[in-house]
Design a protein around this motif. Structure first.
Motif, PDB file in Angstrom:
ATOM      1  N   LEU A 220      -1.952   8.224   6.241  1.00 19.45           N
ATOM      2  CA  LEU A 220      -3.232   8.258   6.733  1.00 19.45           C
ATOM      3  C   LEU A 220      -4.125   7.103   5.881  1.00 19.45           C
ATOM      4  CD1 LEU A 220      -4.046  11.802   7.503  1.00 19.45           C
ATOM      5  CD2 LEU A 220      -3.682  10.094   9.114  1.00 19.45           C
ATOM      6  N   PRO A 221      -3.979   7.138   4.731  1.00 17.73           N
ATOM      7  CA  PRO A 221      -4.905   6.126   3.610  1.00 17.73           C
ATOM      8  C   PRO A 221      -4.390   4.687   4.140  1.00 17.73           C
ATOM      9  CG  PRO A 221      -4.102   7.796   2.267  1.00 17.73           C
ATOM     10  CD  PRO A 221      -3.138   8.209   3.672  1.00 17.73           C
ATOM     11  N   VAL A 222      -2.761   4.502   4.424  1.00 17.70           N
ATOM     12  CA  VAL A 222      -2.547   3.257   4.640  1.00 17.70           C
ATOM     13  C   VAL A 222      -3.036   2.852   6.086  1.00 17.70           C
ATOM     14  CG1 VAL A 222      -0.555   1.798   5.420  1.00 17.70           C
ATOM     15  CG2 VAL A 222      -0.159   3.411   3.512  1.00 17.70           C
TER      16      VAL A 222
ATOM     17  N   LEU B 118       0.908   4.030  -2.987  1.00 22.54           N
ATOM     18  CA  LEU B 118       0.286   5.411  -2.843  1.00 22.54           C
ATOM     19  C   LEU B 118       1.474   6.337  -3.236  1.00 22.54           C
ATOM     20  CD1 LEU B 118      -1.655   4.865   0.654  1.00 22.54           C
ATOM     21  CD2 LEU B 118      -2.718   5.683  -1.547  1.00 22.54           C
TER      22      LEU B 118
ATOM     23  N   GLU C 285      -9.681  -1.006   8.150  1.00 26.26           N
ATOM     24  CA  GLU C 285     -10.737  -1.681   7.318  1.00 26.26           C
ATOM     25  C   GLU C 285     -10.570  -3.280   7.187  1.00 26.26           C
ATOM     26  OE1 GLU C 285     -11.190   0.059   3.414  1.00 26.26           O
ATOM     27  OE2 GLU C 285     -12.148   2.067   4.496  1.00 26.26           O
TER      28      GLU C 285
ATOM     29  N   GLU D  57      -5.817   3.887   7.158  1.00 29.61           N
ATOM     30  CA  GLU D  57      -7.313   3.563   7.036  1.00 29.61           C
ATOM     31  C   GLU D  57      -7.395   2.297   6.459  1.00 29.61           C
ATOM     32  OE1 GLU D  57     -11.024   5.596   4.736  1.00 29.61           O
ATOM     33  OE2 GLU D  57      -8.979   6.590   4.440  1.00 29.61           O
ATOM     34  N   GLY D  58      -6.764   1.979   5.320  1.00 26.26           N
ATOM     35  CA  GLY D  58      -6.859   0.517   5.017  1.00 26.26           C
ATOM     36  C   GLY D  58      -6.703  -0.458   5.644  1.00 26.26           C
TER      37      GLY D  58
ATOM     38  N   ASP E 154       0.782  -1.183  -0.124  1.00 23.23           N
ATOM     39  CA  ASP E 154      -0.050  -0.021   0.023  1.00 23.23           C
ATOM     40  C   ASP E 154       0.825   1.233   0.078  1.00 23.23           C
ATOM     41  OD1 ASP E 154      -2.183  -1.547  -0.073  1.00 23.23           O
ATOM     42  OD2 ASP E 154      -2.623  -1.327   2.259  1.00 23.23           O
TER      43      ASP E 154
ATOM     44  N   ARG F 252       1.160   9.450  -6.151  1.00 21.29           N
ATOM     45  CA  ARG F 252       1.386  10.805  -5.708  1.00 21.29           C
ATOM     46  C   ARG F 252       2.300  11.316  -6.352  1.00 21.29           C
ATOM     47  NH1 ARG F 252      -0.501  13.159  -1.188  1.00 21.29           N
ATOM     48  NH2 ARG F 252       1.176  14.805  -1.352  1.00 21.29           N
TER      49      ARG F 252
ATOM     50  N   GLN G  13       0.358  12.304   4.084  1.00 28.32           N
ATOM     51  CA  GLN G  13      -0.425  12.088   3.182  1.00 28.32           C
ATOM     52  C   GLN G  13      -0.610  10.559   2.669  1.00 28.32           C
ATOM     53  OE1 GLN G  13      -2.741  14.142   1.644  1.00 28.32           O
ATOM     54  NE2 GLN G  13      -2.148  15.912   3.199  1.00 28.32           N
ATOM     55  N   VAL G  14       0.565   9.867   2.846  1.00 28.77           N
ATOM     56  CA  VAL G  14       0.801   8.421   2.744  1.00 28.77           C
ATOM     57  C   VAL G  14       0.198   7.633   3.720  1.00 28.77           C
ATOM     58  CG1 VAL G  14       2.157   6.619   2.004  1.00 28.77           C
ATOM     59  CG2 VAL G  14       2.266   8.611   0.889  1.00 28.77           C
TER      60      VAL G  14
END
Length: 381
Positions: free
Chosen positions: A214-216, A192, A222, A218-219, A188, A196, A211-212
């Motif tokens: 936070l999405p990692v 990402l 999940e 979040e994934g 991930d 970018r 920026q990288v």
């Protein structure tokens, strides 16, 4: 179907190479072998014996290491071992050493320190005796790290965790989940960062990290929630009804056994505790195993195709234990050969029968099967 011409159907048989391999070795045997070699490394500072021990473990790894991702960590442990030796020498040069010596190699300018830093110095004389002592000390720790790296390269972590007793089942599942999700996190992050860069946005520094990251994160959350729901749907976490007295006995045995193992290990690693180290270690191991056996009664689970502890596993674990025991005897009978002196500085010699005892550690290279297609990740030919 029958072959043309009325011949009988052709039977599918396993290749001869696969029939010769046999079942894979129990992963716990590899760890016991490697840890025993590490214990043997702690009994000597002779660089020749330590180098021989590294060669023995490296040969077994070269002949029995599978071509799997988890088996490629041996090189990282070797690099870490070399870094430990270099750092130990640098500390001896910069921070000095309590070992006195007369053969001065360097005379660095010494930095004056306040009174509260008595016993510590920066710079000063660097002697050959101090560097030799640091080299011997660093080689001992480096050999221990290489032995641990050999265990990581030879023992399949998933099969090892599957072989854990029932009392450690939850911890084993947590480690398996972490090992499973770690490659996903790395993938991930790479995906990402590449996205970018394609958009012309920075992927380095504090802003890029946020920026990288936070999405990692979040994934990962999940996937964790989805996995927790799947495990709950499959009944994970069921425990049997155990009386309170059994639970308290289990906790006391396990905790006391672990404390005994720590005390016995400390005794084996120090000269002052050599008398009580072995009995305390054995008593701690017995108590810890009894506690784990009692704790396993709460776990309602079965194992699919469990690894068997066969005669080969006994030979592998026994070969490492024999090396450790013989080195301990040699250290008690001839300490000068296993611990060459540095004051006065003398050249180390290779004692014959301790060196021959270390060759027993090569036994796994001849009694264990070659890596199977399941270990290498390849289909059988």
């Amino acid at each position: 179907m029958a072959e043309p011409g009325g011949s009988r159907p052709r039977e599918r048989t396993a290749p001869a190479s696969r029939r010769r391999r046999g079942s894979p070795l129990h992963p716990g045997a590899w760890w016991l072998w490697a840890l025993a070699l590490g214990v043997a490394a702690t009994r000597t500072t002779n660089p020749l014996l330590l180098a021989l021990l590294v060669v023995v473990s490296a040969y077994v790894v070269a002949t029995r290491r599978p071509n799997a991702p988890w088996a490629r960590s041996y090189g990282a442990f070797v690099k870490l071992a070399l870094a430990v030796i270099v750092l130990r020498l640098l500390f001896a040069i910069v921070l000095g050493s309590p070992i006195p010596g007369t053969h001065v190699l360097l005379d660095l300018p010494e930095v004056p320190l306040p009174d509260w830093a008595q016993g510590i110095r920066l710079g000063g004389r660097v002697t050959a005796e101090a560097l030799t002592f640091a080299l011997y000390d660093g080689m001992k720790l480096a050999t221990l790290l290489i032995c641990v790296g050999a265990a990581n390269a030879l023992a399949n972590p998933s099969r090892l965790l599957k072989s854990l007793p029932g009392a450690l089942y939850e911890m084993g599942v947590a480690v398996v989940v972490a090992l499973t999700f770690a490659p996903s996190l790395i993938t991930d992050v790479q995906r990402l960062r590449a996205a970018r860069r394609l958009r012309g946005r920075p992927d380095r520094g504090i802003r890029g990290l946020l920026q990288v990251g936070l999405p990692v994160l979040e994934g990962a959350l999940e996937r964790s929630v989805a996995l927790a729901a799947a495990m709950d749907a499959r009944g994970y976490g069921r425990t049997a009804q155990v009386p309170a007295g059994v639970r308290r006995t289990t906790a006391a045995l396990t905790l006391g056994g672990l404390l005994g193992v720590c005390a016995g290990t400390y005794g084996l690693l120090t000269a002052e505790g050599a008398a009580y180290g072995v009995p305390v270690l054995l008593a701690g191991l017995a108590a810890a195993l009894a506690g784990l056996w009692l704790g396993g009664r709460r776990s309602l689970r079965t194992r699919y195709r469990p690894d068997r502890w066969d005669a080969r596993a006994w030979l592998v674990a026994g070969s490492g234990a024999a090396v450790a025991a013989l080195l301990a005897v040699a250290a008690a009978r001839d300490p000068a050969a296993l611990h060459p002196g540095v004051v006065p500085l003398v050249a180390p010699t290779l004692p014959l029968w301790p060196a021959a005892a270390m060759l027993i550690g090569l036994l796994p290279a001849f009694v264990t099967p070659a890596p199977t297609p399941e270990d290498t990740g390849k289909e059988p030919s």
